[in-house]
Design a protein around this motif. Structure first.
Motif, PDB file in Angstrom:
ATOM      1  N   VAL A  32       0.864  -1.166   0.000  1.00 24.86           N
ATOM      2  CA  VAL A  32       0.000   0.000   0.000  1.00 24.86           C
ATOM      3  C   VAL A  32       0.904   1.220   0.000  1.00 24.86           C
ATOM      4  O   VAL A  32       1.803   1.332   0.843  1.00 24.86           O
ATOM      5  N   ALA A  33       0.685   2.110  -0.936  1.00 18.71           N
ATOM      6  CA  ALA A  33       1.479   3.330  -0.982  1.00 18.71           C
ATOM      7  C   ALA A  33       1.218   4.153   0.275  1.00 18.71           C
ATOM      8  O   ALA A  33       0.089   4.199   0.779  1.00 18.71           O
ATOM      9  N   ALA A  34       2.255   4.799   0.778  1.00 23.88           N
ATOM     10  CA  ALA A  34       2.132   5.578   2.015  1.00 23.88           C
ATOM     11  C   ALA A  34       1.026   6.622   1.915  1.00 23.88           C
ATOM     12  O   ALA A  34       0.341   6.894   2.903  1.00 23.88           O
ATOM     13  N   ALA A  35       0.816   7.177   0.726  1.00 25.39           N
ATOM     14  CA  ALA A  35      -0.221   8.209   0.563  1.00 25.39           C
ATOM     15  C   ALA A  35      -1.623   7.623   0.675  1.00 25.39           C
ATOM     16  O   ALA A  35      -2.587   8.359   0.900  1.00 25.39           O
ATOM     17  N   ASP A  36      -1.758   6.328   0.511  1.00 29.67           N
ATOM     18  CA  ASP A  36      -3.074   5.696   0.490  1.00 29.67           C
ATOM     19  C   ASP A  36      -3.487   5.038   1.807  1.00 29.67           C
ATOM     20  O   ASP A  36      -4.595   4.530   1.907  1.00 29.67           O
ATOM     21  N   VAL A  37      -2.619   5.009   2.815  1.00 35.19           N
ATOM     22  CA  VAL A  37      -2.948   4.244   4.022  1.00 35.19           C
ATOM     23  C   VAL A  37      -4.154   4.795   4.762  1.00 35.19           C
ATOM     24  O   VAL A  37      -4.983   4.025   5.241  1.00 35.19           O
ATOM     25  N   VAL A  38      -4.291   6.096   4.853  1.00 28.61           N
ATOM     26  CA  VAL A  38      -5.427   6.669   5.580  1.00 28.61           C
ATOM     27  C   VAL A  38      -6.727   6.394   4.828  1.00 28.61           C
ATOM     28  O   VAL A  38      -7.737   6.023   5.438  1.00 28.61           O
ATOM     29  N   GLU A  39      -6.700   6.534   3.497  1.00 31.01           N
ATOM     30  CA  GLU A  39      -7.902   6.255   2.695  1.00 31.01           C
ATOM     31  C   GLU A  39      -8.319   4.798   2.814  1.00 31.01           C
ATOM     32  O   GLU A  39      -9.499   4.488   2.991  1.00 31.01           O
ATOM     33  N   ILE A 107      -4.197  -0.311  11.284  1.00 29.41           N
ATOM     34  CA  ILE A 107      -3.709  -1.135  10.185  1.00 29.41           C
ATOM     35  C   ILE A 107      -4.611  -0.908   8.985  1.00 29.41           C
ATOM     36  O   ILE A 107      -5.809  -1.226   9.026  1.00 29.41           O
ATOM     37  N   ALA A 108      -4.050  -0.358   7.908  1.00 31.00           N
ATOM     38  CA  ALA A 108      -4.845   0.047   6.755  1.00 31.00           C
ATOM     39  C   ALA A 108      -5.544  -1.123   6.069  1.00 31.00           C
ATOM     40  O   ALA A 108      -6.735  -1.042   5.772  1.00 31.00           O
ATOM     41  N   THR A 109      -4.847  -2.215   5.805  1.00 29.31           N
ATOM     42  CA  THR A 109      -5.443  -3.296   5.017  1.00 29.31           C
ATOM     43  C   THR A 109      -6.551  -4.030   5.741  1.00 29.31           C
ATOM     44  O   THR A 109      -7.377  -4.684   5.109  1.00 29.31           O
ATOM     45  N   THR A 110      -6.603  -3.918   7.069  1.00 26.08           N
ATOM     46  CA  THR A 110      -7.628  -4.626   7.831  1.00 26.08           C
ATOM     47  C   THR A 110      -8.596  -3.699   8.557  1.00 26.08           C
ATOM     48  O   THR A 110      -9.591  -4.177   9.096  1.00 26.08           O
ATOM     49  N   GLY A 111      -8.306  -2.406   8.613  1.00 23.60           N
ATOM     50  CA  GLY A 111      -9.170  -1.484   9.356  1.00 23.60           C
ATOM     51  C   GLY A 111      -9.138  -1.739  10.846  1.00 23.60           C
ATOM     52  O   GLY A 111     -10.102  -1.459  11.552  1.00 23.60           O
ATOM     53  N   THR A 112      -8.027  -2.249  11.334  1.00 22.54           N
ATOM     54  CA  THR A 112      -7.889  -2.634  12.739  1.00 22.54           C
ATOM     55  C   THR A 112      -7.204  -1.532  13.529  1.00 22.54           C
ATOM     56  O   THR A 112      -6.251  -0.917  13.052  1.00 22.54           O
ATOM     57  N   ARG A 141       0.129   7.232  12.631  1.00 17.67           N
ATOM     58  CA  ARG A 141       0.261   5.943  13.319  1.00 17.67           C
ATOM     59  C   ARG A 141      -0.479   4.832  12.571  1.00 17.67           C
ATOM     60  O   ARG A 141      -0.669   3.737  13.099  1.00 17.67           O
ATOM     61  N   ILE A 142      -0.905   5.099  11.343  1.00 18.13           N
ATOM     62  CA  ILE A 142      -1.551   4.073  10.520  1.00 18.13           C
ATOM     63  C   ILE A 142      -0.482   3.445   9.638  1.00 18.13           C
ATOM     64  O   ILE A 142       0.220   4.148   8.897  1.00 18.13           O
ATOM     65  N   VAL A 143      -0.345   2.129   9.737  1.00 17.69           N
ATOM     66  CA  VAL A 143       0.642   1.391   8.949  1.00 17.69           C
ATOM     67  C   VAL A 143      -0.081   0.625   7.847  1.00 17.69           C
ATOM     68  O   VAL A 143      -1.277   0.339   7.956  1.00 17.69           O
ATOM     69  N   PRO A 144       0.636   0.272   6.769  1.00 19.27           N
ATOM     70  CA  PRO A 144      -0.029  -0.402   5.644  1.00 19.27           C
ATOM     71  C   PRO A 144      -0.646  -1.754   5.981  1.00 19.27           C
ATOM     72  O   PRO A 144      -1.780  -2.027   5.602  1.00 19.27           O
TER      73      PRO A 144
END
Length: 193
Positions: A32-39, A107-112, A141-144
């Motif tokens: 996941v690109a760093a710019a996309d983690v929050v989205e 955690i971006a990919t899981t929404g955790t 503090r959101i990681v991919p």
């Protein structure tokens, strides 16, 4: 020959002719690109039927009040970075309408969201007993993904990983929320200006 001996003989015979080469396990985790983690995090949180608000530090107190809605008895653990009207810390959790905490990671990919029960997070039961959990998370503090979260967390600290409000389904897949924890989870992502 007993039935047991027959079964074991069949297993041994199958093992003699089995292909023993190990299958390759793919390790190319989705990046996941760093710019996309929050989205991506926001989309995954919504998938779990949790609410998400984004705000700057100056808007945080108002965002917390809005997220709490009609809750009157709110518990805020020691070390929370914003002044929020709270019941005394020794109030029984069964008497509390809502809890407001921070999170260590998202955690971006899981929404955790991950709590390690440091300052502003309190003990584990705080995130499990009250009906409403409002959790404040800094965007930085959101990681991919999970591998990055595990690498960033201290394994010696207790951890609670939360993906959405408490939910369970019966055999007919009827979803029931709030059985094993908060019925409502509201995540507030604080972005720096």
């Amino acid at each position: 020959m007993t039935a047991r001996e027959e079964i074991l003989a069949a297993v041994r015979g199958a093992l003699r002719t089995a292909d023993r080469t190990e299958a390759a396990v793919p390790r190319g985790y989705r990046t996941v690109a760093a710019a996309d983690v929050v989205e991506l995090f926001a989309a995954r949180v919504a998938d779990y039927r949790a609410s998400l608000t984004r705000c700057g530090p100056a808007e945080l107190p108002a965002a917390i009040r809005t997220a709490l809605g009609p809750a009157r008895k709110v518990l805020v653990p020691p070390g929370f970075p914003v002044d929020v009207e709270s019941v005394p810390p020794d109030t029984a959790l069964t008497e509390v309408d809502a809890v407001v905490t921070t999170a260590t990671l998202g955690i971006a990919t899981t929404g955790t969201i991950v709590l390690d029960h440091g300052p502003g997070q309190g003990r584990r039961a705080l995130s499990l007993v009250p009906d409403v959990h409002v959790c404040v998370l800094r965007a930085d503090r959101i990681v991919p993904g999970v591998p990055q979260a595990v690498a960033a967390l201290d394994p010696a600290r207790p951890q609670t990983w939360i993906s959405g409000p408490s939910a369970t389904s019966d055999i007919e897949l009827t979803r029931v929320e709030g059985v094993h924890g908060p019925r409502t989870l509201h995540v507030i992502v604080v972005t720096e200006p």
